[in-house]
Design a protein around this motif. Structure first.
Motif, PDB file in Angstrom:
ATOM      1  N   VAL A  93       0.812  -1.139   0.018  1.00  0.00           N
ATOM      2  CA  VAL A  93      -0.133   0.192  -0.121  1.00  0.00           C
ATOM      3  C   VAL A  93       0.817   1.285   0.035  1.00  0.00           C
ATOM      4  O   VAL A  93       1.791   1.394   0.760  1.00  0.00           O
ATOM      5  N   GLY A  94       0.752   2.040  -0.950  1.00  0.00           N
ATOM      6  CA  GLY A  94       1.535   3.343  -1.339  1.00  0.00           C
ATOM      7  C   GLY A  94       1.113   4.431  -0.315  1.00  0.00           C
ATOM      8  O   GLY A  94       1.801   5.322   0.307  1.00  0.00           O
ATOM      9  N   ALA A  95      -0.288   4.737  -0.327  1.00  0.00           N
ATOM     10  CA  ALA A  95      -0.672   5.772   0.504  1.00  0.00           C
ATOM     11  C   ALA A  95      -2.236   5.696   0.740  1.00  0.00           C
ATOM     12  O   ALA A  95      -2.875   5.053  -0.169  1.00  0.00           O
ATOM     13  N   VAL A  96      -2.622   6.553   1.485  1.00  0.00           N
ATOM     14  CA  VAL A  96      -4.228   6.506   1.569  1.00  0.00           C
ATOM     15  C   VAL A  96      -4.736   7.764   1.117  1.00  0.00           C
ATOM     16  O   VAL A  96      -4.136   8.715   1.437  1.00  0.00           O
ATOM     17  N   ASP A  97      -5.748   7.493   0.343  1.00  0.00           N
ATOM     18  CA  ASP A  97      -6.338   8.683  -0.457  1.00  0.00           C
ATOM     19  C   ASP A  97      -7.590   9.151   0.035  1.00  0.00           C
ATOM     20  O   ASP A  97      -7.984  10.189  -0.208  1.00  0.00           O
ATOM     21  N   VAL A  98      -8.485   8.646   0.694  1.00  0.00           N
ATOM     22  CA  VAL A  98      -9.615   8.981   1.111  1.00  0.00           C
ATOM     23  C   VAL A  98     -10.215   8.125   2.459  1.00  0.00           C
ATOM     24  O   VAL A  98     -10.035   7.052   2.436  1.00  0.00           O
ATOM     25  N   SER A  99     -11.084   8.437   3.192  1.00  0.00           N
ATOM     26  CA  SER A  99     -11.716   7.864   4.333  1.00  0.00           C
ATOM     27  C   SER A  99     -13.126   8.338   4.239  1.00  0.00           C
ATOM     28  O   SER A  99     -13.497   9.315   3.890  1.00  0.00           O
ATOM     29  N   SER A 100     -14.343   7.159   4.831  1.00  0.00           N
ATOM     30  CA  SER A 100     -15.667   7.585   4.687  1.00  0.00           C
ATOM     31  C   SER A 100     -16.077   6.852   5.922  1.00  0.00           C
ATOM     32  O   SER A 100     -15.615   6.099   6.535  1.00  0.00           O
ATOM     33  N   ILE A 101     -17.088   7.245   6.491  1.00  0.00           N
ATOM     34  CA  ILE A 101     -18.096   6.699   7.626  1.00  0.00           C
ATOM     35  C   ILE A 101     -19.267   6.752   7.476  1.00  0.00           C
ATOM     36  O   ILE A 101     -19.985   7.752   7.054  1.00  0.00           O
ATOM     37  N   THR A 102     -20.073   6.097   8.109  1.00  0.00           N
ATOM     38  CA  THR A 102     -21.372   5.894   8.415  1.00  0.00           C
ATOM     39  C   THR A 102     -22.081   5.402   9.570  1.00  0.00           C
ATOM     40  O   THR A 102     -21.139   4.349  10.260  1.00  0.00           O
ATOM     41  N   ASN A 103     -22.958   5.736  10.145  1.00  0.00           N
ATOM     42  CA  ASN A 103     -23.323   5.302  11.648  1.00  0.00           C
ATOM     43  C   ASN A 103     -24.856   5.053  11.548  1.00  0.00           C
ATOM     44  O   ASN A 103     -25.659   6.245  11.042  1.00  0.00           O
ATOM     45  N   SER A 104     -25.219   3.894  11.756  1.00  0.00           N
ATOM     46  CA  SER A 104     -26.435   3.378  11.745  1.00  0.00           C
ATOM     47  C   SER A 104     -27.216   2.727  13.094  1.00  0.00           C
ATOM     48  O   SER A 104     -26.243   1.849  13.350  1.00  0.00           O
ATOM     49  N   VAL A 105     -28.057   2.905  13.467  1.00  0.00           N
ATOM     50  CA  VAL A 105     -28.461   2.073  14.497  1.00  0.00           C
ATOM     51  C   VAL A 105     -30.005   1.381  14.322  1.00  0.00           C
ATOM     52  O   VAL A 105     -30.828   2.271  13.500  1.00  0.00           O
ATOM     53  N   GLY A 106     -30.300   0.065  14.601  1.00  0.00           N
ATOM     54  CA  GLY A 106     -31.235  -0.499  14.339  1.00  0.00           C
ATOM     55  C   GLY A 106     -31.250  -1.860  13.682  1.00  0.00           C
ATOM     56  O   GLY A 106     -30.022  -2.493  14.133  1.00  0.00           O
ATOM     57  N   THR A 107     -32.059  -2.570  12.984  1.00  0.00           N
ATOM     58  CA  THR A 107     -32.101  -4.069  13.154  1.00  0.00           C
ATOM     59  C   THR A 107     -31.862  -4.351  11.427  1.00  0.00           C
ATOM     60  O   THR A 107     -31.784  -5.196  11.048  1.00  0.00           O
ATOM     61  N   GLY A 108     -32.064  -3.292  10.520  1.00  0.00           N
ATOM     62  CA  GLY A 108     -31.596  -3.537   9.133  1.00  0.00           C
ATOM     63  C   GLY A 108     -30.082  -3.447   8.908  1.00  0.00           C
ATOM     64  O   GLY A 108     -29.391  -3.088   9.670  1.00  0.00           O
ATOM     65  N   ALA A 109     -29.885  -3.748   7.440  1.00  0.00           N
ATOM     66  CA  ALA A 109     -28.460  -3.578   6.900  1.00  0.00           C
ATOM     67  C   ALA A 109     -28.042  -2.269   6.901  1.00  0.00           C
ATOM     68  O   ALA A 109     -28.906  -1.239   6.803  1.00  0.00           O
ATOM     69  N   VAL A 110     -26.921  -1.910   6.898  1.00  0.00           N
ATOM     70  CA  VAL A 110     -26.078  -0.581   6.790  1.00  0.00           C
ATOM     71  C   VAL A 110     -25.206  -0.771   5.654  1.00  0.00           C
ATOM     72  O   VAL A 110     -24.521  -1.653   5.653  1.00  0.00           O
ATOM     73  N   SER A 111     -25.449   0.432   4.642  1.00  0.00           N
ATOM     74  CA  SER A 111     -24.351   0.149   3.807  1.00  0.00           C
ATOM     75  C   SER A 111     -24.013   1.645   3.627  1.00  0.00           C
ATOM     76  O   SER A 111     -24.468   2.650   3.962  1.00  0.00           O
ATOM     77  N   LYS A 112     -22.929   1.542   2.793  1.00  0.00           N
ATOM     78  CA  LYS A 112     -22.255   3.054   2.448  1.00  0.00           C
ATOM     79  C   LYS A 112     -21.513   3.003   0.979  1.00  0.00           C
ATOM     80  O   LYS A 112     -20.616   1.948   0.614  1.00  0.00           O
ATOM     81  N   GLN A 113     -21.973   3.722   0.213  1.00  0.00           N
ATOM     82  CA  GLN A 113     -21.398   3.926  -1.112  1.00  0.00           C
ATOM     83  C   GLN A 113     -20.376   4.734  -0.927  1.00  0.00           C
ATOM     84  O   GLN A 113     -20.260   5.976  -0.545  1.00  0.00           O
ATOM     85  N   ILE A 114     -19.140   4.211  -1.712  1.00  0.00           N
ATOM     86  CA  ILE A 114     -17.752   5.251  -1.756  1.00  0.00           C
ATOM     87  C   ILE A 114     -17.343   5.183  -3.317  1.00  0.00           C
ATOM     88  O   ILE A 114     -17.821   4.280  -4.121  1.00  0.00           O
TER      89      ILE A 114
END
Length: 164
Positions: A118-139
């Motif tokens: 791995v040469g470098a880190v170029d971006v990061s992202s976060i999502t926070n969800s509470v509940g019983t369903g699926a959590v997803s994050k598009q990047i």
């Protein structure tokens, strides 16, 4: 994690990183507690730390090797459910080091992943969800052939379509 929860809470962290060569997952380590012993396989390897705990004042990571840690995702969480944070560094050497995450109260887990190529880190992202369903994050990836690392305070089902 070590604490039972009635509702699923997922905190997903993504770490797209530019590859400088063939990427290799070197090792994963985990401990219930606030310290973990790590011996990086190669100088320059990417080390990613994820820690969850029942409460916090100001979580931070340090190690006995003097690596320079960057916050990947700051502390996030929900009252009475726990908090989590993640950091990354590029290993300065291959000597055994003790990683410590401070600022937690109550139960605590520390997890570590090491990657080579791995040469470098170029971006990061976060999502926070509470509940019983699926959590997803598009990047959106900025380069072809990137490493995407994800951590969760909860359960991770697997990567999306087109990823391994």
């Amino acid at each position: 994690m070590t604490k039972a929860r009635s509702m699923k809470q997922a905190l997903l962290f993504f770490l797209p990183a530019v590859l400088s060569a063939q990427i290799v997952h070197v090792q994963s380590l985990a401990v219930v507690g606030k310290q973990i012993s790590l011996t990086p396989k190669s100088s320059g390897d990417l080390i990613v730390v994820f820690s969850g705990c029942s409460g916090q004042v100001a979580m931070k990571v340090s190690d006995s090797a003097g690596d320079s840690w960057t916050v990947l995702n700051p502390v996030v969480g929900q009252a009475n459910e726990g908090v989590a944070a993640s950091w990354y560094a590029f290993a300065k050497g291959t000597s055994q080091t003790t990683l410590s995450v401070s600022g937690c109260a109550g139960w605590q887990d520390v997890m570590v992943d090491e990657f080579s190529g791995v040469g470098a880190v170029d971006v990061s992202s976060i999502t926070n969800s509470v509940g019983t369903g699926a959590v997803s994050k598009q990047i959106v990836l900025e380069n072809a052939g990137e490493l995407i690392w994800s951590g969760a305070l909860g359960t991770i089902g697997g990567p999306g379509s087109g990823f391994t």
